[in-house]
Design an enzyme around this catalytic site. Structure first.
Site, PDB file in Angstrom:
ATOM      1  N   ASP A  26     -67.992 -95.700 -15.422  1.00 62.41           N
ATOM      2  CA  ASP A  26     -68.234 -94.919 -14.205  1.00 62.41           C
ATOM      3  C   ASP A  26     -69.333 -93.873 -14.401  1.00 62.41           C
ATOM      4  O   ASP A  26     -70.267 -93.784 -13.604  1.00 62.41           O
ATOM      5  CB  ASP A  26     -66.945 -94.190 -13.771  1.00 62.41           C
ATOM      6  CG  ASP A  26     -65.863 -95.171 -13.348  1.00 62.41           C
ATOM      7  OD1 ASP A  26     -66.205 -96.293 -12.940  1.00 62.41           O
ATOM      8  OD2 ASP A  26     -64.674 -94.805 -13.433  1.00 62.41           O
ATOM      9  N   ARG A 106     -59.219 -79.255 -17.639  1.00 63.95           N
ATOM     10  CA  ARG A 106     -60.260 -79.326 -16.601  1.00 63.95           C
ATOM     11  C   ARG A 106     -61.015 -78.018 -16.412  1.00 63.95           C
ATOM     12  O   ARG A 106     -62.243 -78.024 -16.325  1.00 63.95           O
ATOM     13  CB  ARG A 106     -59.667 -79.799 -15.268  1.00 63.95           C
ATOM     14  CG  ARG A 106     -59.034 -81.190 -15.302  1.00 63.95           C
ATOM     15  CD  ARG A 106     -59.882 -82.181 -16.021  1.00 63.95           C
ATOM     16  NE  ARG A 106     -59.445 -83.552 -15.845  1.00 63.95           N
ATOM     17  CZ  ARG A 106     -59.906 -84.577 -16.556  1.00 63.95           C
ATOM     18  NH1 ARG A 106     -60.796 -84.361 -17.513  1.00 63.95           N
ATOM     19  NH2 ARG A 106     -59.481 -85.797 -16.341  1.00 63.95           N
ATOM     20  N   ASP A 135     -57.781 -84.038 -10.284  1.00 63.93           N
ATOM     21  CA  ASP A 135     -58.853 -83.565 -11.155  1.00 63.93           C
ATOM     22  C   ASP A 135     -60.104 -83.130 -10.393  1.00 63.93           C
ATOM     23  O   ASP A 135     -60.763 -82.165 -10.761  1.00 63.93           O
ATOM     24  CB  ASP A 135     -59.188 -84.638 -12.193  1.00 63.93           C
ATOM     25  CG  ASP A 135     -58.067 -84.769 -13.222  1.00 63.93           C
ATOM     26  OD1 ASP A 135     -57.411 -83.744 -13.498  1.00 63.93           O
ATOM     27  OD2 ASP A 135     -57.839 -85.868 -13.732  1.00 63.93           O
ATOM     28  N   SER A 186     -54.796 -96.338 -16.057  1.00 64.99           N
ATOM     29  CA  SER A 186     -55.783 -95.275 -16.073  1.00 64.99           C
ATOM     30  C   SER A 186     -55.212 -94.168 -16.959  1.00 64.99           C
ATOM     31  O   SER A 186     -54.114 -93.675 -16.720  1.00 64.99           O
ATOM     32  CB  SER A 186     -55.996 -94.765 -14.648  1.00 64.99           C
ATOM     33  OG  SER A 186     -56.634 -93.518 -14.706  1.00 64.99           O
TER      34      SER A 186
HETATM   35  N1  ARG Z   1     -51.295 -86.535 -13.039  1.00 62.39           N
HETATM   36  C1  ARG Z   1     -51.870 -85.787 -14.072  1.00 62.39           C
HETATM   37  C2  ARG Z   1     -52.543 -84.550 -13.542  1.00 62.39           C
HETATM   38  O1  ARG Z   1     -52.824 -84.488 -12.395  1.00 62.39           O
HETATM   39  C3  ARG Z   1     -52.772 -86.594 -14.972  1.00 62.39           C
HETATM   40  C4  ARG Z   1     -53.971 -87.213 -14.329  1.00 62.39           C
HETATM   41  C5  ARG Z   1     -54.793 -87.838 -15.384  1.00 62.39           C
HETATM   42  N2  ARG Z   1     -55.796 -88.723 -14.960  1.00 62.39           N
HETATM   43  C6  ARG Z   1     -55.809 -90.048 -15.262  1.00 62.39           C
HETATM   44  N3  ARG Z   1     -56.841 -90.710 -14.932  1.00 62.39           N
HETATM   45  N4  ARG Z   1     -54.805 -90.642 -15.812  1.00 62.39           N
HETATM   46  O2  ARG Z   1     -52.798 -83.629 -14.239  1.00 62.39           O
END
Ligand code: ARG
Length: 432
Positions: A26, A106, A135, A186
């Protein structure tokens, strides 16, 4: 550590965008897409927060695709000290289950992107988040909090390419397609944990398959003997494992290994995303789960009941703010100051027992312990003044006794009323 290599020539008059570059398909496609669609020079930044992957290779890949500069930043120490430790001190767990591993990385990534953008004189920051997750919110809001004048571009939120079209685009533009062992999920990884979503996990009624896990062994396959680990804390921060002082990054990695080998840290959770969607995710956070439990045990030894109880509420709010992308908010910072002030005496040692997917606290000691065996004991040497109990209970229970007496008196009145009001049957007149 900062590595910077620059060889491609910037095009004159072109503005710059700083792209958070993971090295995957990506963000590789995004380099060319940003040049083509926004006419921008791209500066790629790969940030190591403890995920697998070779940051140096990312530099070469990004430049090969056309980035005018590429940075590899090792942010693990800053992540551990400035984001993980404050979260640990707050026992931060979103919805009581998820130690926020992705969420707290993040804001740091956003901060480092902003630093590079300032240094490079860039006008934009770009990241590879999609439109359905948390995110994107965390990046956009953190960047806005730190540098409100920077524009934000999220190519994956804008382009309408399917996976196949993306691969076609890559092929047409000579973008090397990263060879990654195929993963049906993912995932996101850093020092504090691994998150996993999509694929068969989306069926919340089914147990996550074994291949969704990488950091932890199945408790079924974990050793038949428990592993005991001594963790020492200094003012709320873990500083040694089994008597060996370790720097933060190594300490976390060591506990990820020890706890992971014992199947500790698996989390299966249906979580409320900020964007209103409920999602089923699994996490592996061996060190986080172990350390939070140990830290709570240390706190229960040295903090008063009042502080412990009040702190629970602060912890929950802190966790929500971190989850919701508001790390750089005045409220999160104020709560952090409260939490910090509670950690002054959170010093001592906690022994945990890791065994077949479970972590148990089995011992604790602290020079600031409020636990007084002389007061607690039921055996000889009891120092508690038993004669004081009766008087204390009299005063403690006085309000309730007063209430009970008042209500009882009132009830009597109420009880009597119907009797008073009921018309008495006139006595039958005797026939004369
Ligand atoms: N649900 C979690 C959060 O919002 C993890 C998200 C992680 N992203 C991924 N692509 N698995 O913090």
């Amino acid at each position: 550590m900062v590595t910077k290599k620059k060889d491609s020539v910037p095009r004159s008059g072109r503005k710059k965008v700083v792209l958070a570059y993971s090295g995957g398909l990506d963000t590789s496609v995004a380099i060319r897409w940003l040049q083509d669609n926004y006419d921008l020079d791209v500066v790629a930044v790969s940030i190591d927060v403890g995920q697998p992957g070779d940051m140096e290779k990312n530099i070469d890949r990004a430049k090969g695709i056309g980035a005018i500069a590429a940075y590899a930043l090792d942010a693990r120490e800053e992540f551990a000290e400035e984001y993980v430790w404050p979260s640990l001190k707050a026992n931060a767990m979103y919805q009581g289950a998820y130690p926020l591993s992705t969420a707290i990385a993040r804001p740091l990534i956003a901060k480092l992107l902003v630093d590079v953008a300032k240094k490079e004189g860039a006008d934009y920051i770009a990241h590879g988040c999609t439109a359905k997750g948390n995110d994107q919110v965390r990046f956009d809001v953190s960047i806005a909090a730190l540098a409100p004048n920077l524009g934000i571009i999220a190519p994956m939120r804008e382009w309408v390419m399917t996976r196949e079209e993306e691969i076609d685009y890559a092929k047409k533009n000579d973008i090397p397609i990263p060879v990654k062992k195929s993963c049906p999920y993912s995932t996101d990884e850093n020092l504090w944990g691994r998150s996993c979503e999509c694929g068969v996990i989306e069926d919340a009624s089914k147990e996550p398959p074994e291949d969704a896990h990488e950091w932890t062994v199945s408790p079924l396959k974990a050793p038949n003997k428990p592993t005991y680990v001594d963790i020492a804390f200094d003012k709320g921060v873990p500083v040694s494992v089994d008597g060996r002082r370790l720097p933060p990054v190594e300490l976390i990695m060591k506990l990820n290994k020890l706890a992971g080998e014992n199947g500790v840290g698996r989390i299966d959770h249906v979580e409320d995303r900020l964007v209103g969607i409920k999602s089923r995710e699994t996490y592996e956070c061996p060190a986080a789960v172990t350390l939070i439990k140990a830290h709570q045990a240390m706190e229960s030894m040295v903090l008063t009941r009042d502080v412990l109880s009040y702190k629970r509420g602060v912890e929950q709010r802190f966790s929500e703010l971190a989850y919701d992308g508001l790390w750089f908010s005045p409220l999160r910072e104020a709560l952090d100051a409260f939490v910090e002030s509670t950690q002054k005496y959170v010093t001592g040692m906690v022994r945990v027992k890791l065994y077949k997917g479970n972590v148990e606290v089995v011992g604790r000691e602290s020079p600031y312990s409020l636990y007084d065996e002389g007061l607690a004991t039921y055996a000889a040497g009891d120092e508690f003044d038993h004669t004081s109990a009766k008087g204390f209970i009299y005063v403690w229970g006085l309000p309730l006794r007063t209430v009970a007496a008042a209500h009882k008196a009132k009830m009597k009145v109420v009880d009597q009323e119907p009797a008073k009001a009921a018309p008495k049957k006139a006595p039958r007149k005797k026939a004369t």
